[in-house]
Design a protein around this motif. Structure first.
Motif, PDB file in Angstrom:
ATOM      1  N   LYS A   1      -8.174  -2.769  -7.364  1.00 37.09           N
ATOM      2  CA  LYS A   1      -7.461  -4.060  -7.482  1.00 37.09           C
ATOM      3  C   LYS A   1      -8.211  -4.916  -8.482  1.00 37.09           C
ATOM      4  O   LYS A   1      -9.434  -5.065  -8.411  1.00 37.09           O
ATOM      5  N   ARG A   2      -7.441  -5.481  -9.395  1.00 35.06           N
ATOM      6  CA  ARG A   2      -8.082  -6.293 -10.426  1.00 35.06           C
ATOM      7  C   ARG A   2      -8.426  -7.669  -9.863  1.00 35.06           C
ATOM      8  O   ARG A   2      -7.562  -8.381  -9.345  1.00 35.06           O
ATOM      9  N   GLU A   3      -9.686  -8.022  -9.955  1.00 30.55           N
ATOM     10  CA  GLU A   3     -10.154  -9.329  -9.487  1.00 30.55           C
ATOM     11  C   GLU A   3     -10.237 -10.299 -10.649  1.00 30.55           C
ATOM     12  O   GLU A   3      -9.661 -11.380 -10.606  1.00 30.55           O
ATOM     13  N   LEU A   4     -10.991  -9.932 -11.670  1.00 29.67           N
ATOM     14  CA  LEU A   4     -11.076 -10.749 -12.876  1.00 29.67           C
ATOM     15  C   LEU A   4     -10.462  -9.969 -14.034  1.00 29.67           C
ATOM     16  O   LEU A   4      -9.854  -8.914 -13.839  1.00 29.67           O
TER      17      LEU A   4
ATOM     18  N   ASN B   1       4.925 -12.951  -0.752  1.00 31.88           N
ATOM     19  CA  ASN B   1       5.651 -14.220  -0.653  1.00 31.88           C
ATOM     20  C   ASN B   1       5.083 -15.060   0.480  1.00 31.88           C
ATOM     21  O   ASN B   1       4.724 -14.544   1.540  1.00 31.88           O
ATOM     22  N   TYR B   2       5.051 -16.355   0.267  1.00 33.37           N
ATOM     23  CA  TYR B   2       4.418 -17.243   1.240  1.00 33.37           C
ATOM     24  C   TYR B   2       5.047 -18.634   1.154  1.00 33.37           C
ATOM     25  O   TYR B   2       5.758 -18.965   0.193  1.00 33.37           O
ATOM     26  N   ILE B   3       4.780 -19.401   2.176  1.00 36.40           N
ATOM     27  CA  ILE B   3       5.124 -20.830   2.193  1.00 36.40           C
ATOM     28  C   ILE B   3       3.861 -21.581   2.591  1.00 36.40           C
ATOM     29  O   ILE B   3       3.227 -21.261   3.597  1.00 36.40           O
TER      30      ILE B   3
ATOM     31  N   SER C   1      -2.032 -10.740  -3.214  1.00 37.93           N
ATOM     32  CA  SER C   1      -1.203 -10.544  -4.410  1.00 37.93           C
ATOM     33  C   SER C   1      -2.096 -10.182  -5.603  1.00 37.93           C
ATOM     34  O   SER C   1      -3.255 -10.593  -5.694  1.00 37.93           O
ATOM     35  N   GLY C   2      -1.548  -9.386  -6.518  1.00 34.11           N
ATOM     36  CA  GLY C   2      -2.297  -9.033  -7.718  1.00 34.11           C
ATOM     37  C   GLY C   2      -1.901  -7.680  -8.257  1.00 34.11           C
ATOM     38  O   GLY C   2      -0.930  -7.057  -7.815  1.00 34.11           O
ATOM     39  N   LEU C   3      -2.675  -7.219  -9.219  1.00 35.52           N
ATOM     40  CA  LEU C   3      -2.407  -5.957  -9.890  1.00 35.52           C
ATOM     41  C   LEU C   3      -3.237  -4.848  -9.240  1.00 35.52           C
ATOM     42  O   LEU C   3      -4.464  -4.968  -9.117  1.00 35.52           O
TER      43      LEU C   3
END
Length: 380
Positions: A63-66, A119-121, A94-96
């Motif tokens: 998972k890409r962090e930076l 997805n979030y609120i 969420s992320g790549l």
């Protein structure tokens, strides 16, 4: 094998042979299950990586962090599979994500990326205008706002869960103590089933006490023990005072306060009654409880009235019976009636016979009038 024998066609089949061909992966596929567009906070998500190589290569997940920093998630991968399990995802999930395959035979490597969107609120807040203390008769506007990567709908519900409005604003006019104290703004994402958040707000209406129920008039007997009840509604919370001595018990229900006073009925209490006084920092309300002697209760008065009505009905029925008998001739009335009643029946029969007789002397006697006057035979 098909062959001819003695003019007939025959066939034979050999045992099957399994041939395993090893070949390197040429293509790699990475997908999110369920679909990334339906993922919401709290869901469990799987990232499934598949290749067309045989045997399947070894899969690694990152998972890409930076910008150029990738976190190794291989410890979360199911053994001997290309499945990455993510439990209870949230906004930060969420992320790549990247899947890498390594062929141990020729050490060839492939990789594939996928974007995970959770997805979030968040940031649900309710604003009340005016925000100053509200009094009975005032109006107020409630506004609801929230942040989300998807479109949102807003609903308003009262403290019983009943929907009272839609949209991000709720207008309340002519506020009273009976107006629901608590309202909730429910934020819903229609495109993501199950994604919703709620925020509650309290609408406190202040005012002086208002007495809404009291046990008056109260029918009692002297020296008996009775309960006097006084119920009021107010905010801030009021206090209840009685002008007579007794044992008081108070009950609080939201903005309602009820006081029950247990007291023995004395002559002075029966004469003067009792006073309930409810007060808070905004004002005072008082009401008088009237005590009436049980002997003069409306029930006893009602019994007397019913008795009078029954007597009148009896007289009316009796009069109707007498009138009916009179019309049928059973009860003669008037002067002639009096004569018929006093004259014996046998005598009247004799008179009828004598009228038809030819004896002149007897006719002269029969022609005697009722008042002692004599009438001619022709007049008869």
């Amino acid at each position: 094998v098909h062959y001819w024998l003695r003019g007939q066609r025959h066939a034979l089949e050999s045992q099957k042979v399994q041939i395993t061909v090893f070949y390197p992966a040429e293509h790699l596929k990475l997908q999110v299950v369920p679909s990334s567009s339906l993922v919401k906070e709290g869901d469990n998500v799987k990232l499934v990586c598949e290749s067309d190589g045989n045997p399947p290569p070894v899969f690694s997940f990152f998972k890409r962090e930076l910008e150029d920093d990738w976190q190794d998630l291989s410890s979360l991968v199911e053994p001997d599979s290309g499945v990455l399990n993510l439990h209870g995802v949230n906004k930060s999930s969420s992320g790549l994500y990247r899947c890498q395959s390594l062929d141990l035979d020729d050490m060839t490597q492939l990789e594939k990326d996928v974007e995970l969107v959770v997805n979030y609120i968040e940031g649900v807040r309710v604003k009340m205008e005016p925000s100053s203390p509200l009094r009975e008769g005032d109006s107020v506007t409630l506004s609801c706002d929230a942040h989300s990567p998807v479109a949102l709908d807003y609903q308003w519900r009262d403290e019983k869960g009943k929907k009272v409005a839609e949209g991000n604003q709720l207008f309340l006019s002519n506020l009273t103590f009976e107006t629901s104290n608590n309202f909730s703004c429910k934020v819903v994402a229609p495109s993501v089933p199950g994604l919703e958040q709620s925020k509650q707000v309290s609408v406190a209406v202040q005012g002086k006490p208002r007495i809404v129920a009291i046990s008056s008039p109260l029918y009692v007997r002297q020296d008996e023990v009775v309960n006097l009840t006084c119920k009021a509604i107010a905010f801030p919370r009021p206090s209840v005072h009685w002008n007579v001595n007794g044992t008081a018990h108070e009950y609080i229900d939201n903005q309602h306060i009820a006081s029950n006073l247990t007291v023995r009925v004395s002559h002075d209490l029966l004469r003067a009654g009792a006073m309930c006084r409810v007060s808070n920092e905004l004002g005072v309300s008082e009401k008088h409880i009237q005590l009436l002697d049980q002997k003069t209760t409306p029930e006893s008065q009602g019994v007397i009235i019913v008795a009078i009505i029954v007597a009148i009905l009896v007289v009316a029925v009796l009069g109707a019976v007498i009138y009916f008998l009179h019309k049928k001739g059973k009860i003669p009335c008037g002067r002639a009636g009096k004569q018929d009643i006093t004259r014996p029946e046998a005598r009247k029969d004799k008179i009828v016979v004598e009228v038809k007789s030819d004896k002149v002397a007897e006719e002269a006697g029969l022609l005697q009038g009722a008042n002692g006057e004599r009438r001619a035979a022709a007049d008869q």
